[in-house]
Design a protein around this motif. Structure first.
Motif, PDB file in Angstrom:
ATOM      1  N   GLY A  17      12.029  78.698  33.529  1.00  0.00           N
ATOM      2  CA  GLY A  17      12.682  78.545  34.901  1.00  0.00           C
ATOM      3  C   GLY A  17      13.853  78.086  34.966  1.00  0.00           C
ATOM      4  N   GLU A  18      14.632  78.185  33.834  1.00  0.00           N
ATOM      5  CA  GLU A  18      16.103  77.917  33.852  1.00  0.00           C
ATOM      6  C   GLU A  18      16.825  79.028  34.127  1.00  0.00           C
ATOM      7  N   HIS A  19      17.685  79.085  35.069  1.00  0.00           N
ATOM      8  CA  HIS A  19      18.580  80.107  35.261  1.00  0.00           C
ATOM      9  C   HIS A  19      19.583  80.405  34.230  1.00  0.00           C
ATOM     10  N   ARG A  20      20.095  81.572  33.830  1.00  0.00           N
ATOM     11  CA  ARG A  20      21.137  81.649  32.924  1.00  0.00           C
ATOM     12  C   ARG A  20      22.387  81.505  33.359  1.00  0.00           C
ATOM     13  N   HIS A  21      22.549  81.456  34.764  1.00  0.00           N
ATOM     14  CA  HIS A  21      23.851  81.159  35.299  1.00  0.00           C
ATOM     15  C   HIS A  21      24.167  79.926  35.649  1.00  0.00           C
ATOM     16  N   TRP A  22      25.396  79.384  35.568  1.00  0.00           N
ATOM     17  CA  TRP A  22      25.625  78.133  35.505  1.00  0.00           C
ATOM     18  C   TRP A  22      26.291  77.940  37.047  1.00  0.00           C
ATOM     19  N   SER A  23      26.168  76.602  37.570  1.00  0.00           N
ATOM     20  CA  SER A  23      26.706  76.462  39.063  1.00  0.00           C
ATOM     21  C   SER A  23      28.219  76.336  38.802  1.00  0.00           C
ATOM     22  N   ASP A  24      29.022  76.272  39.996  1.00  0.00           N
ATOM     23  CA  ASP A  24      30.364  75.923  39.853  1.00  0.00           C
ATOM     24  C   ASP A  24      30.528  74.542  39.442  1.00  0.00           C
ATOM     25  N   GLU A  25      29.840  73.590  39.652  1.00  0.00           N
ATOM     26  CA  GLU A  25      29.967  72.208  39.160  1.00  0.00           C
ATOM     27  C   GLU A  25      29.739  72.323  37.581  1.00  0.00           C
ATOM     28  N   GLU A  26      28.607  72.739  37.033  1.00  0.00           N
ATOM     29  CA  GLU A  26      28.485  73.122  35.741  1.00  0.00           C
ATOM     30  C   GLU A  26      29.692  73.691  34.896  1.00  0.00           C
ATOM     31  N   TRP A  27      30.258  74.804  35.472  1.00  0.00           N
ATOM     32  CA  TRP A  27      31.333  75.347  35.110  1.00  0.00           C
ATOM     33  C   TRP A  27      32.669  74.603  34.857  1.00  0.00           C
ATOM     34  N   GLU A  28      32.921  73.902  36.121  1.00  0.00           N
ATOM     35  CA  GLU A  28      33.976  72.990  36.253  1.00  0.00           C
ATOM     36  C   GLU A  28      33.949  71.846  35.280  1.00  0.00           C
ATOM     37  N   GLY A  29      32.978  71.027  35.696  1.00  0.00           N
ATOM     38  CA  GLY A  29      32.522  69.665  35.090  1.00  0.00           C
ATOM     39  C   GLY A  29      32.139  69.640  33.593  1.00  0.00           C
ATOM     40  N   GLU A  30      31.570  70.745  33.014  1.00  0.00           N
ATOM     41  CA  GLU A  30      31.067  70.823  31.765  1.00  0.00           C
ATOM     42  C   GLU A  30      31.658  71.856  30.582  1.00  0.00           C
ATOM     43  N   ILE A  31      31.304  73.105  31.059  1.00  0.00           N
ATOM     44  CA  ILE A  31      31.607  74.267  30.379  1.00  0.00           C
ATOM     45  C   ILE A  31      33.165  74.153  30.194  1.00  0.00           C
ATOM     46  N   LEU A  32      33.747  74.421  31.330  1.00  0.00           N
ATOM     47  CA  LEU A  32      35.435  74.842  31.031  1.00  0.00           C
ATOM     48  C   LEU A  32      36.027  73.562  30.558  1.00  0.00           C
ATOM     49  N   ARG A  33      35.592  72.456  30.889  1.00  0.00           N
ATOM     50  CA  ARG A  33      36.244  71.263  30.345  1.00  0.00           C
ATOM     51  C   ARG A  33      35.909  71.022  28.800  1.00  0.00           C
ATOM     52  N   GLU A  34      34.808  71.417  28.221  1.00  0.00           N
ATOM     53  CA  GLU A  34      34.195  71.408  26.912  1.00  0.00           C
ATOM     54  C   GLU A  34      35.120  72.392  25.954  1.00  0.00           C
ATOM     55  N   TYR A 111      32.525  84.209  21.378  1.00  0.00           N
ATOM     56  CA  TYR A 111      32.113  84.855  22.471  1.00  0.00           C
ATOM     57  C   TYR A 111      30.976  84.312  23.088  1.00  0.00           C
ATOM     58  N   MET A 112      30.963  83.551  24.265  1.00  0.00           N
ATOM     59  CA  MET A 112      29.915  82.762  24.783  1.00  0.00           C
ATOM     60  C   MET A 112      28.957  83.745  25.262  1.00  0.00           C
ATOM     61  N   VAL A 113      27.790  83.546  24.985  1.00  0.00           N
ATOM     62  CA  VAL A 113      26.561  84.145  25.398  1.00  0.00           C
ATOM     63  C   VAL A 113      25.742  83.620  26.388  1.00  0.00           C
ATOM     64  N   TRP A 114      25.128  82.323  25.934  1.00  0.00           N
ATOM     65  CA  TRP A 114      24.381  81.430  27.162  1.00  0.00           C
ATOM     66  C   TRP A 114      24.960  80.241  27.300  1.00  0.00           C
ATOM     67  N   TYR A 115      24.714  79.350  28.344  1.00  0.00           N
ATOM     68  CA  TYR A 115      24.895  77.984  28.539  1.00  0.00           C
ATOM     69  C   TYR A 115      23.241  77.348  28.811  1.00  0.00           C
ATOM     70  N   GLU A 116      22.932  76.440  28.286  1.00  0.00           N
ATOM     71  CA  GLU A 116      21.544  76.037  28.439  1.00  0.00           C
ATOM     72  C   GLU A 116      21.397  74.570  28.783  1.00  0.00           C
ATOM     73  N   ARG A 117      20.700  74.031  29.596  1.00  0.00           N
ATOM     74  CA  ARG A 117      20.714  72.739  29.853  1.00  0.00           C
ATOM     75  C   ARG A 117      19.744  72.021  29.268  1.00  0.00           C
ATOM     76  N   ASN A 118      18.613  72.464  28.810  1.00  0.00           N
ATOM     77  CA  ASN A 118      17.199  71.781  28.326  1.00  0.00           C
ATOM     78  C   ASN A 118      17.081  71.885  26.851  1.00  0.00           C
ATOM     79  N   HIS A 119      17.864  72.454  26.147  1.00  0.00           N
ATOM     80  CA  HIS A 119      17.719  72.445  24.615  1.00  0.00           C
ATOM     81  C   HIS A 119      16.159  73.375  24.366  1.00  0.00           C
ATOM     82  N   LEU A 120      16.106  74.394  25.145  1.00  0.00           N
ATOM     83  CA  LEU A 120      14.865  75.050  25.055  1.00  0.00           C
ATOM     84  C   LEU A 120      15.032  76.478  24.039  1.00  0.00           C
ATOM     85  N   ILE A 121      16.133  76.825  23.950  1.00  0.00           N
ATOM     86  CA  ILE A 121      16.422  77.883  23.209  1.00  0.00           C
ATOM     87  C   ILE A 121      16.024  77.712  21.872  1.00  0.00           C
ATOM     88  N   TYR A 122      16.136  76.412  21.357  1.00  0.00           N
ATOM     89  CA  TYR A 122      16.052  76.019  19.811  1.00  0.00           C
ATOM     90  C   TYR A 122      15.164  74.504  20.264  1.00  0.00           C
TER      91      TYR A 122
END
Length: 125
Positions: A17-34, A111-122
């Motif tokens: 149930g986890e969307h592969r796309h991130w929200s604007d808030e996740e992009w600005e506040g987490e992904i881009l920042r990191e 090359y970024m492939v996935w952003y995940e929120r819940n550590h379920l890929i591994y």
């Protein structure tokens, strides 16, 4: 370290149930920042970063390579669907808690492939 989102997989969602796309808030506040912060470092500096605090917690690599054979079957299948099967190792960045960025380290580029929120890929538990 340089990085891009040229091959990022943002279509649909995972079976859990986890969307592969991130929200604007996740992009600005987490992904881009990191990623901007990490791009100021060398791969050698990144590979030496550790996590785990206190006497009872084991120190571990914060960011590290991950064998594709060790991730969930669904993620391995998606990796192949994305025509990435020539890479048998991914690289994952820990953003904190259960959030991760997965991708491919190719030379000094990521090359970024996935952003995940819940550590379920591994999953570890």
């Amino acid at each position: 370290m340089t990085w891009c989102t040229a091959i990022t997989d943002i279509e649909d969602e995972w079976s859990w149930g986890e969307h592969r796309h991130w929200s604007d808030e996740e992009w600005e506040g987490e992904i881009l920042r990191e990623m901007v912060s990490l791009s100021e470092l060398t791969w050698s500096e990144i590979s030496r970063m550790e996590t785990g605090e206190g006497k009872k917690r084991k120190r571990r690599k914060r960011h590290h390579p991950q064998e594709i054979s060790s991730i969930t079957q669904e993620a391995r299948k998606r990796w192949n669907e994305l025509d990435l099967n020539q890479f048998d190792t991914a690289y994952r960045f820990r953003l904190g808690g259960t959030k991760r960025i997965w991708g491919i380290q190719y030379g000094s580029h990521f090359y970024m492939v996935w952003y995940e929120r819940n550590h379920l890929i591994y999953p570890t538990s």
